[in-house]
Design a protein around this motif. Structure first.
Motif, PDB file in Angstrom:
ATOM      1  N   UNK A  80       0.963  -1.120  -0.046  1.00 28.93           N
ATOM      2  CA  UNK A  80      -0.275   0.061   0.062  1.00 28.93           C
ATOM      3  C   UNK A  80       0.702   1.391   0.067  1.00 28.93           C
ATOM      4  N   UNK A  81       1.223   1.726  -1.056  1.00 27.82           N
ATOM      5  CA  UNK A  81       2.061   2.811  -1.428  1.00 27.82           C
ATOM      6  C   UNK A  81       1.658   4.275  -0.451  1.00 27.82           C
ATOM      7  N   UNK A  82       0.198   4.281  -0.249  1.00 29.55           N
ATOM      8  CA  UNK A  82      -0.221   5.661   0.377  1.00 29.55           C
ATOM      9  C   UNK A  82       0.138   5.398   2.085  1.00 29.55           C
ATOM     10  N   UNK A  83       0.435   4.189   2.467  1.00 24.99           N
ATOM     11  CA  UNK A  83       1.029   4.406   4.056  1.00 24.99           C
ATOM     12  C   UNK A  83       2.124   5.164   4.124  1.00 24.99           C
ATOM     13  N   UNK A  84       3.093   5.475   3.372  1.00 27.17           N
ATOM     14  CA  UNK A  84       4.059   6.435   3.799  1.00 27.17           C
ATOM     15  C   UNK A  84       3.551   7.746   3.791  1.00 27.17           C
ATOM     16  N   UNK A  85       2.981   8.213   2.868  1.00 26.48           N
ATOM     17  CA  UNK A  85       2.673   9.523   2.566  1.00 26.48           C
ATOM     18  C   UNK A  85       1.441   9.947   3.630  1.00 26.48           C
ATOM     19  N   UNK A  86       0.402   8.954   3.888  1.00 23.60           N
ATOM     20  CA  UNK A  86      -0.564   9.471   4.612  1.00 23.60           C
ATOM     21  C   UNK A  86      -0.321   9.718   6.320  1.00 23.60           C
ATOM     22  N   UNK A  87       0.696   9.135   6.554  1.00 24.70           N
ATOM     23  CA  UNK A  87       1.282   8.956   8.059  1.00 24.70           C
ATOM     24  C   UNK A  87       1.662  10.596   8.244  1.00 24.70           C
TER      25      UNK A  87
ATOM     26  N   UNK B 267      -8.922   2.462   7.997  1.00 25.57           N
ATOM     27  CA  UNK B 267     -10.442   1.766   7.931  1.00 25.57           C
ATOM     28  C   UNK B 267     -10.584   1.487   6.445  1.00 25.57           C
ATOM     29  N   UNK B 268     -10.471   2.643   5.648  1.00 21.67           N
ATOM     30  CA  UNK B 268     -10.992   2.183   4.321  1.00 21.67           C
ATOM     31  C   UNK B 268     -10.070   0.875   3.495  1.00 21.67           C
ATOM     32  N   UNK B 269      -8.882   1.205   3.959  1.00 20.55           N
ATOM     33  CA  UNK B 269      -7.886   0.125   3.078  1.00 20.55           C
ATOM     34  C   UNK B 269      -8.379  -1.305   3.824  1.00 20.55           C
ATOM     35  N   UNK B 270      -8.634  -1.254   5.239  1.00 25.58           N
ATOM     36  CA  UNK B 270      -8.756  -2.532   5.772  1.00 25.58           C
ATOM     37  C   UNK B 270     -10.150  -3.272   5.284  1.00 25.58           C
ATOM     38  N   UNK B 271     -10.955  -2.318   5.186  1.00 26.80           N
ATOM     39  CA  UNK B 271     -12.482  -2.928   4.852  1.00 26.80           C
ATOM     40  C   UNK B 271     -12.413  -3.381   3.130  1.00 26.80           C
ATOM     41  N   UNK B 272     -11.268  -2.633   2.590  1.00 26.35           N
ATOM     42  CA  UNK B 272     -11.228  -2.872   1.068  1.00 26.35           C
ATOM     43  C   UNK B 272     -10.617  -4.408   0.839  1.00 26.35           C
ATOM     44  N   UNK B 273      -9.412  -4.705   1.805  1.00 30.62           N
ATOM     45  CA  UNK B 273      -8.869  -5.872   1.486  1.00 30.62           C
ATOM     46  C   UNK B 273      -9.258  -7.059   2.402  1.00 30.62           C
ATOM     47  N   UNK B 274      -9.474  -6.825   3.421  1.00 30.90           N
ATOM     48  CA  UNK B 274      -9.614  -7.966   4.572  1.00 30.90           C
ATOM     49  C   UNK B 274     -10.972  -8.651   4.331  1.00 30.90           C
ATOM     50  N   UNK B 275     -10.962  -9.832   4.091  1.00 30.53           N
ATOM     51  CA  UNK B 275     -12.189 -10.850   4.027  1.00 30.53           C
ATOM     52  C   UNK B 275     -12.679 -11.199   5.299  1.00 30.53           C
ATOM     53  N   UNK B 276     -14.052 -11.203   5.281  1.00 30.48           N
ATOM     54  CA  UNK B 276     -14.724 -11.593   6.647  1.00 30.48           C
ATOM     55  C   UNK B 276     -14.190 -12.718   7.368  1.00 30.48           C
ATOM     56  N   UNK B 277     -13.494 -13.578   6.871  1.00 28.76           N
ATOM     57  CA  UNK B 277     -12.759 -14.850   7.496  1.00 28.76           C
ATOM     58  C   UNK B 277     -11.524 -14.369   8.139  1.00 28.76           C
ATOM     59  N   UNK B 278     -11.074 -13.274   7.693  1.00 30.51           N
ATOM     60  CA  UNK B 278      -9.737 -12.899   8.397  1.00 30.51           C
ATOM     61  C   UNK B 278      -9.901 -12.101   9.568  1.00 30.51           C
ATOM     62  N   UNK B 279      -9.285 -12.511  10.571  1.00 31.64           N
ATOM     63  CA  UNK B 279      -9.491 -11.954  11.911  1.00 31.64           C
ATOM     64  C   UNK B 279      -8.641 -11.249  12.441  1.00 31.64           C
ATOM     65  N   UNK B 280      -7.329 -11.410  11.924  1.00 35.23           N
ATOM     66  CA  UNK B 280      -6.051 -10.598  12.270  1.00 35.23           C
ATOM     67  C   UNK B 280      -5.358  -9.716  11.343  1.00 35.23           C
ATOM     68  N   UNK B 281      -5.262  -8.411  11.415  1.00 39.53           N
ATOM     69  CA  UNK B 281      -4.563  -7.900  10.175  1.00 39.53           C
ATOM     70  C   UNK B 281      -3.638  -7.011  10.997  1.00 39.53           C
ATOM     71  N   UNK B 282      -2.504  -6.713  10.145  1.00 39.42           N
ATOM     72  CA  UNK B 282      -1.247  -6.101  10.817  1.00 39.42           C
ATOM     73  C   UNK B 282      -1.032  -4.824   9.697  1.00 39.42           C
ATOM     74  N   UNK B 283      -1.040  -3.769  10.122  1.00 39.13           N
ATOM     75  CA  UNK B 283      -0.712  -2.448   9.259  1.00 39.13           C
ATOM     76  C   UNK B 283       0.714  -2.043   9.744  1.00 39.13           C
ATOM     77  N   UNK B 284       1.621  -1.905   8.946  1.00 39.28           N
ATOM     78  CA  UNK B 284       2.987  -1.359   9.393  1.00 39.28           C
ATOM     79  C   UNK B 284       3.161   0.114   8.609  1.00 39.28           C
ATOM     80  N   UNK B 285       3.680   1.067   9.289  1.00 40.73           N
ATOM     81  CA  UNK B 285       3.860   2.201   8.860  1.00 40.73           C
ATOM     82  C   UNK B 285       4.474   3.146   9.644  1.00 40.73           C
ATOM     83  N   UNK B 286       4.166   4.159   9.687  1.00 41.74           N
ATOM     84  CA  UNK B 286       5.307   5.294  10.284  1.00 41.74           C
ATOM     85  C   UNK B 286       4.667   6.498  11.356  1.00 41.74           C
ATOM     86  N   UNK B 287       5.177   6.887  12.227  1.00 42.72           N
ATOM     87  CA  UNK B 287       4.654   8.063  12.850  1.00 42.72           C
ATOM     88  C   UNK B 287       4.873   9.315  11.908  1.00 42.72           C
TER      89      UNK B 287
END
Length: 250
Positions: free
Chosen positions: A156-163, A174-194
């Protein structure tokens, strides 16, 4: 009358006892004689069939709300040995590499292994920015813990700039998670920046969350889907289950 009562009847009641019975008589040919089916048995069977169908319909339509877990991980410490490098291209420091090893094992001990990660190479799902230090952080974690290697990974290239944008990271995640995470996926990790990751963790939980390098905030909310979890929890409704840090307790 229930099915158990019907089974205890030993004498067939007279059909005259049911003058208003709407059930039609069925004819069978056994020895040339006509046989009437027991109306009590027919009514009981019909009742049981209706209850079974209604119960199945309720079961099919009611899916349970489940706990959905979100890991917000800030990349490990980066090196400043080459100050002329672009911020985007800075690698991890030796300390950052060691921290990534420790945090990966702590997440494994806690059972917080993501099924979805956001990186450049499509072999692992974490959601990760394309900055070199986030890629190296993820690579080390995959080498240390098999579960990270087995996770689905997206870049997700936007994770660098949005931070770097005030107040926008939480909504974007929230938008990205809801777009890519299927209902059967229960744990998601987002890696990024402050500052975005720290800000998003604070907005989701309604608490003041500090994320130093290679710190992970563990968040949880319930829902039948990721969309429902975000809708029900809203901003401030996610439960902060803990912070994972390279040093100190889990």
């Amino acid at each position: 009358m229930n099915a158990a009562t019907v089974c205890n009847i030993s004498v067939r009641p007279s059909i005259s006892q049911f003058p208003a019975n709407p059930i039609r008589r069925h004819k069978t040919s056994i020895g040339g004689r006509r046989r009437r089916r027991n109306p009590i048995l027919l009514l009981a069977r019909a009742s049981l069939a209706i209850e079974t169908v209604e119960g199945q319909a309720r079961s099919d339509s009611e899916s349970e709300s489940v706990a959905r877990r979100l890991i917000l991980l800030r990349h490990a410490d980066s090196s400043w040995e080459r100050p002329l490098l672009r911020d985007h291209d800075r690698p991890l420091s030796k300390a950052g590499e060691a921290d990534a090893v420790i945090v990966s094992h702590k997440l494994q001990q806690l059972g917080w292994i993501p099924e979805l990660i956001l990186s450049r190479k499509p072999y692992a799902v974490n959601w990760c920015s394309d900055a070199l230090r986030t890629q190296e952080t993820l690579k080390i974690m995959q080498e240390q813990v098999r579960g990270f290697m087995e996770a689905e990974v997206r870049f997700i290239s936007s994770f660098y700039s949005i931070a770097a944008m005030d107040g926008q990271t939480a909504e974007h995640l929230q938008q990205v998670i809801c777009r890519y995470a299927r209902d059967e996926i229960l744990t998601v990790m987002c890696m990024g920046h402050n500052r975005g990751w720290e800000e998003a963790a604070s907005m989701f939980t309604g608490a003041s969350v500090e994320l130093k390098t290679c710190n992970a905030a563990l968040l949880e909310a319930a829902g039948k889907s990721w969309e429902e979890a975000f809708a029900l929890a809203g901003l401030g409704g996610w439960k902060l289950q803990g912070l994972v840090k390279p040093s100190g307790n889990l």
